[in-house]
Design an enzyme around this catalytic site. Structure first.
Site, PDB file in Angstrom:
ATOM      1  N   THR A  48     -37.980  72.176  48.213  1.00 42.45           N
ATOM      2  CA  THR A  48     -37.094  72.818  49.026  1.00 42.45           C
ATOM      3  C   THR A  48     -37.215  72.622  49.894  1.00 42.45           C
ATOM      4  O   THR A  48     -38.235  73.332  51.091  1.00 42.45           O
ATOM      5  CB  THR A  48     -36.532  74.024  48.479  1.00 42.45           C
ATOM      6  OG1 THR A  48     -37.803  74.788  48.986  1.00 42.45           O
ATOM      7  CG2 THR A  48     -36.102  75.043  47.440  1.00 42.45           C
ATOM      8  N   SER A  76     -41.573  69.522  49.664  1.00 45.89           N
ATOM      9  CA  SER A  76     -40.382  68.818  49.757  1.00 45.89           C
ATOM     10  C   SER A  76     -40.611  67.731  50.276  1.00 45.89           C
ATOM     11  O   SER A  76     -40.899  67.839  51.766  1.00 45.89           O
ATOM     12  CB  SER A  76     -38.803  69.469  50.200  1.00 45.89           C
ATOM     13  OG  SER A  76     -38.332  68.479  50.970  1.00 45.89           O
ATOM     14  N   TYR A 114     -37.535  61.531  48.726  1.00 47.59           N
ATOM     15  CA  TYR A 114     -36.517  61.233  49.635  1.00 47.59           C
ATOM     16  C   TYR A 114     -36.839  59.814  49.844  1.00 47.59           C
ATOM     17  O   TYR A 114     -37.530  59.032  50.487  1.00 47.59           O
ATOM     18  CB  TYR A 114     -35.545  61.792  50.664  1.00 47.59           C
ATOM     19  CG  TYR A 114     -35.428  62.896  50.107  1.00 47.59           C
ATOM     20  CD1 TYR A 114     -34.170  63.365  48.768  1.00 47.59           C
ATOM     21  CD2 TYR A 114     -35.289  64.648  50.834  1.00 47.59           C
ATOM     22  CE1 TYR A 114     -33.970  64.348  48.290  1.00 47.59           C
ATOM     23  CE2 TYR A 114     -34.899  65.419  50.954  1.00 47.59           C
ATOM     24  CZ  TYR A 114     -33.864  65.609  49.425  1.00 47.59           C
ATOM     25  OH  TYR A 114     -33.029  66.479  48.708  1.00 47.59           O
ATOM     26  N   THR A 138     -36.698  62.017  43.994  1.00 49.88           N
ATOM     27  CA  THR A 138     -34.871  63.086  43.149  1.00 49.88           C
ATOM     28  C   THR A 138     -33.817  61.774  43.736  1.00 49.88           C
ATOM     29  O   THR A 138     -34.023  60.790  44.936  1.00 49.88           O
ATOM     30  CB  THR A 138     -34.828  64.238  45.091  1.00 49.88           C
ATOM     31  OG1 THR A 138     -35.904  64.879  44.383  1.00 49.88           O
ATOM     32  CG2 THR A 138     -33.305  64.581  45.154  1.00 49.88           C
ATOM     33  N   ARG A 193     -21.650  71.290  52.727  1.00 45.79           N
ATOM     34  CA  ARG A 193     -21.891  72.965  52.176  1.00 45.79           C
ATOM     35  C   ARG A 193     -21.194  73.085  53.806  1.00 45.79           C
ATOM     36  O   ARG A 193     -21.529  73.831  54.287  1.00 45.79           O
ATOM     37  CB  ARG A 193     -23.366  73.213  52.256  1.00 45.79           C
ATOM     38  CG  ARG A 193     -24.253  72.618  51.067  1.00 45.79           C
ATOM     39  CD  ARG A 193     -25.370  72.481  51.076  1.00 45.79           C
ATOM     40  NE  ARG A 193     -25.480  71.158  50.608  1.00 45.79           N
ATOM     41  CZ  ARG A 193     -27.276  70.495  50.277  1.00 45.79           C
ATOM     42  NH1 ARG A 193     -27.950  71.017  51.291  1.00 45.79           N
ATOM     43  NH2 ARG A 193     -27.309  69.479  49.799  1.00 45.79           N
ATOM     44  N   LYS A 207     -35.693  63.487  38.917  1.00 45.59           N
ATOM     45  CA  LYS A 207     -35.139  64.854  39.597  1.00 45.59           C
ATOM     46  C   LYS A 207     -33.846  64.873  39.909  1.00 45.59           C
ATOM     47  O   LYS A 207     -33.481  63.393  41.041  1.00 45.59           O
ATOM     48  CB  LYS A 207     -35.780  65.564  40.454  1.00 45.59           C
ATOM     49  CG  LYS A 207     -35.021  66.740  40.743  1.00 45.59           C
ATOM     50  CD  LYS A 207     -35.619  67.515  41.865  1.00 45.59           C
ATOM     51  CE  LYS A 207     -35.382  69.069  42.208  1.00 45.59           C
ATOM     52  NZ  LYS A 207     -33.883  68.724  42.892  1.00 45.59           N
ATOM     53  N   HIS A 218     -29.062  69.675  41.335  1.00 48.73           N
ATOM     54  CA  HIS A 218     -29.772  70.385  42.942  1.00 48.73           C
ATOM     55  C   HIS A 218     -29.107  71.691  43.650  1.00 48.73           C
ATOM     56  O   HIS A 218     -28.765  71.683  44.275  1.00 48.73           O
ATOM     57  CB  HIS A 218     -28.527  69.563  43.813  1.00 48.73           C
ATOM     58  CG  HIS A 218     -29.907  68.809  44.908  1.00 48.73           C
ATOM     59  ND1 HIS A 218     -30.809  67.471  44.389  1.00 48.73           N
ATOM     60  CD2 HIS A 218     -30.251  69.613  46.096  1.00 48.73           C
ATOM     61  CE1 HIS A 218     -31.437  66.942  46.402  1.00 48.73           C
ATOM     62  NE2 HIS A 218     -31.125  68.453  46.827  1.00 48.73           N
ATOM     63  N   ARG A 259     -32.421  82.700  36.885  1.00 50.59           N
ATOM     64  CA  ARG A 259     -32.993  83.899  37.896  1.00 50.59           C
ATOM     65  C   ARG A 259     -33.461  85.437  37.437  1.00 50.59           C
ATOM     66  O   ARG A 259     -33.335  86.444  37.717  1.00 50.59           O
ATOM     67  CB  ARG A 259     -31.401  85.302  38.236  1.00 50.59           C
ATOM     68  CG  ARG A 259     -30.346  83.896  39.308  1.00 50.59           C
ATOM     69  CD  ARG A 259     -31.652  83.722  40.349  1.00 50.59           C
ATOM     70  NE  ARG A 259     -30.030  82.384  41.676  1.00 50.59           N
ATOM     71  CZ  ARG A 259     -29.958  81.330  41.481  1.00 50.59           C
ATOM     72  NH1 ARG A 259     -31.759  80.790  41.049  1.00 50.59           N
ATOM     73  NH2 ARG A 259     -29.313  80.699  42.111  1.00 50.59           N
TER      74      ARG A 259
HETATM   75  C1  LIG Z   1     -32.913  75.584  50.300  1.00 50.37           C
HETATM   76  C2  LIG Z   1     -32.713  74.354  49.394  1.00 50.37           C
HETATM   77  C3  LIG Z   1     -33.628  73.059  49.560  1.00 50.37           C
HETATM   78  C4  LIG Z   1     -33.098  72.426  48.566  1.00 50.37           C
HETATM   79  N1  LIG Z   1     -34.168  71.122  49.469  1.00 50.37           N
HETATM   80  C5  LIG Z   1     -34.547  70.692  48.257  1.00 50.37           C
HETATM   81  C6  LIG Z   1     -35.114  68.924  48.588  1.00 50.37           C
HETATM   82  O1  LIG Z   1     -35.202  68.839  49.822  1.00 50.37           O
HETATM   83  N2  LIG Z   1     -35.192  68.855  47.921  1.00 50.37           N
HETATM   84  C7  LIG Z   1     -35.393  68.613  46.195  1.00 50.37           C
HETATM   85  O2  LIG Z   1     -35.216  67.582  45.303  1.00 50.37           O
HETATM   86  N3  LIG Z   1     -34.362  69.583  45.781  1.00 50.37           N
HETATM   87  C8  LIG Z   1     -33.734  70.330  47.234  1.00 50.37           C
HETATM   88  N4  LIG Z   1     -33.403  71.241  46.084  1.00 50.37           N
HETATM   89  C9  LIG Z   1     -32.618  71.118  44.847  1.00 50.37           C
HETATM   90  C10 LIG Z   1     -33.952  72.202  44.522  1.00 50.37           C
HETATM   91  O3  LIG Z   1     -35.125  71.270  43.827  1.00 50.37           O
HETATM   92  C11 LIG Z   1     -33.360  72.359  42.625  1.00 50.37           C
HETATM   93  O4  LIG Z   1     -32.931  71.934  42.466  1.00 50.37           O
HETATM   94  C12 LIG Z   1     -32.650  73.815  42.874  1.00 50.37           C
HETATM   95  O5  LIG Z   1     -32.936  75.044  44.099  1.00 50.37           O
HETATM   96  C13 LIG Z   1     -32.576  74.350  41.739  1.00 50.37           C
HETATM   97  O6  LIG Z   1     -31.552  75.419  41.311  1.00 50.37           O
HETATM   98  P1  LIG Z   1     -32.510  77.560  42.109  1.00 50.37           P
HETATM   99  O7  LIG Z   1     -32.326  77.583  43.005  1.00 50.37           O
HETATM  100  O8  LIG Z   1     -31.233  77.668  41.396  1.00 50.37           O
HETATM  101  O9  LIG Z   1     -33.122  77.472  41.332  1.00 50.37           O
HETATM  102  C14 LIG Z   1     -32.715  72.803  47.812  1.00 50.37           C
HETATM  103  C15 LIG Z   1     -32.635  73.622  47.121  1.00 50.37           C
HETATM  104  C16 LIG Z   1     -32.004  74.550  47.991  1.00 50.37           C
HETATM  105  C17 LIG Z   1     -31.612  75.615  46.985  1.00 50.37           C
END
Ligand SMILES: Cc1cc2nc3c(=O)[nH]c(=O)nc-3n(C[C@H](O)[C@H](O)[C@H](O)COP(=O)(O)O)c2cc1C
Length: 378
Positions: free
Chosen positions: A79, A107, A130, A156, A165, A252, A276, A311
């Site tokens: 994240t 990340s 990325y 990713t 968003r 991913k 994502h 969750r």
């Molecule tokens: C705040 C946030 C930032 C994220 N940043 C990235 C990221 O930098 N790279 C990435 O591959 N996925 C990112 N994701 C996606 C997460 O890796 C993941 O796929 C997703 O959070 C899963 O869903 P969940 O939050 O419902 O568990 C992000 C998700 C959130 C909520």
């Protein structure tokens, strides 16, 4: 702490402790957020078979993901800007995951750098990449992840361009964050967060600043990130990344069985069925809706993981029943981190573990690895 019983409790606490723009950054999806909502809601439609009078003793949640032993098949998802939910957020989350015995994924767009996280952990963590236009920077990132002994690269695939968003636009969130009167007010109403942030040097994208050409400060980073995501990325690129990395590779962002079959042909070690977290293509199906058909399509050719909407421990078990070998949580650990720092991440993992354990028993199983389609009502 004893009255924090669910991930929703952690979310409520995080909302009160984290400045609005950063809390909203986590709690948001693309456009109407329909896919973000579906990720959670679709889990509720799946029901377990309750079984009785079977031996429920000596239960175990242990499993493996890409050959690594895990205390339970739940990794922390990559994240971005996690160090804005809580000071030094990525370092604390990585430590919590290590102590718990589950993988942590850092990340590319993290606040704490690969080296920061490596300096406070003993076991290898995973690094999410990325692919950006600046190929020298990408090659260097891969090499830095290798030098830090990361044990998997998570590539990713679903963010070649950024989904919109609305909350982030309305909040004026930017990468890196700007400090307008509105933002300063939001932060001032969260004094604990401000004191913590004042006590750390880690407030920008430390994987990037000082490593990418021409990015020495916050102003240049802003234009750099907008220009950098690479819309040209194709299946051909997976080959050179795989070769340069030379270790375990996880792809991913797969949500379609044709893409899953392409992914299996690359020789990667696993795919993550993911949208994502509903942040990219609004209107795409939930991850749990497509998991089974993807898992059936690829069979044993590649390990299948999933994320999106988990969750509870029950959600993890449902994903395992439908063909996932491993799962990831994003927001559940971010809410824990925002609420209570490292202890909150541990709490999120404990909540999920307890829910998994009790559900496993009531489904009449002792080993998490025995959960399959037979444990669901269909
Ligand atoms: C705040 C946030 C930032 C994220 N940043 C990235 C990221 O930098 N790279 C990435 O591959 N996925 C990112 N994701 C996606 C997460 O890796 C993941 O796929 C997703 O959070 C899963 O869903 P969940 O939050 O419902 O568990 C992000 C998700 C959130 C909520």
């Amino acid at each position: 702490m004893s009255m924090i019983l669910t991930i929703a409790d952690l979310k409520d606490l995080a909302r009160r402790r984290v400045p609005k723009m950063f809390f909203d950054y986590a709690d948001s999806g693309g456009w109407t957020e329909s896919t973000y909502r579906a990720n959670e809601e679709d889990f509720q439609k799946i029901k377990f078979r309750q079984r009785v009078l079977v031996d429920m003793s000596n239960r175990s949640l242990e499993s493996t993901m890409i050959g690594e032993k895990v205390a339970m098949p739940v990794a922390l998802a990559p994240t971005g800007m996690t160090g804005m939910q809580h000071p030094d957020g990525e370092m604390l989350a990585a430590q919590a995951a290590e102590e718990f015995g589950v993988p942590f994924t850092l990340s590319t767009m993290s606040i704490c750098s690969i080296e920061d996280v490596a300096s406070v952990t003993k076991k290898p963590f995973w690094f999410q990449l990325y692919v950006l236009r600046d190929k020298d920077f990408v090659l260097n990132l891969i090499d830095r992840a290798k030098a830090a002994k990361c044990s998997a690269l998570v590539l990713t695939l679903d963010l070649q361009i950024l989904g919109q968003r609305h909350k982030d636009i309305r909040n004026g969130l930017s990468a890196p964050p700007r400090f307008t009167p509105k933002h300063i007010w939001q932060m001032a109403t969260r004094p604990g967060w401000c004191i913590g942030m004042a006590g750390t040097q880690r407030r920008t994208f430390r994987n990037i600043v000082g490593h990418a050409k021409g990015v020495g400060d916050l102003t240049s980073l802003s234009s750099w990130t907008t220009e950098q995501f690479d819309p040209h990325l194709s299946w051909k690129d997976v080959a050179w990344i795989k070769e340069r990395w030379g270790g375990k590779l996880i792809l991913k962002g797969i949500l379609d069985k044709e893409d899953a079959l392409m992914a299996a042909k690359t020789g990667a070690d696993a795919i993550i069925v993911s949208n994502h977290g509903g942040r990219q293509l609004d209107g795409a199906p939930s991850s749990i809706e497509v998991l089974e058909e993807i898992a059936d399509a690829v069979g044993d050719t590649i390990e299948v993981h999933m994320d999106g909407g988990i969750r509870s421990g029950q959600d993890v078990l449902k994903a395992l029943c439908l063909g996932a070998k491993g799962t990831y949580i994003g927001r559940p650990f971010l809410y824990g981190l925002g609420a209570l720092g490292k202890d909150g991440v541990t709490k999120a993992l404990e909540i999920i573990r307890k829910e998994m354990d009790i559900t496993l028993a009531l489904c009449g199983k002792r080993l998490v690895t025995d959960m399959g389609k037979d444990q669901l009502r269909r």
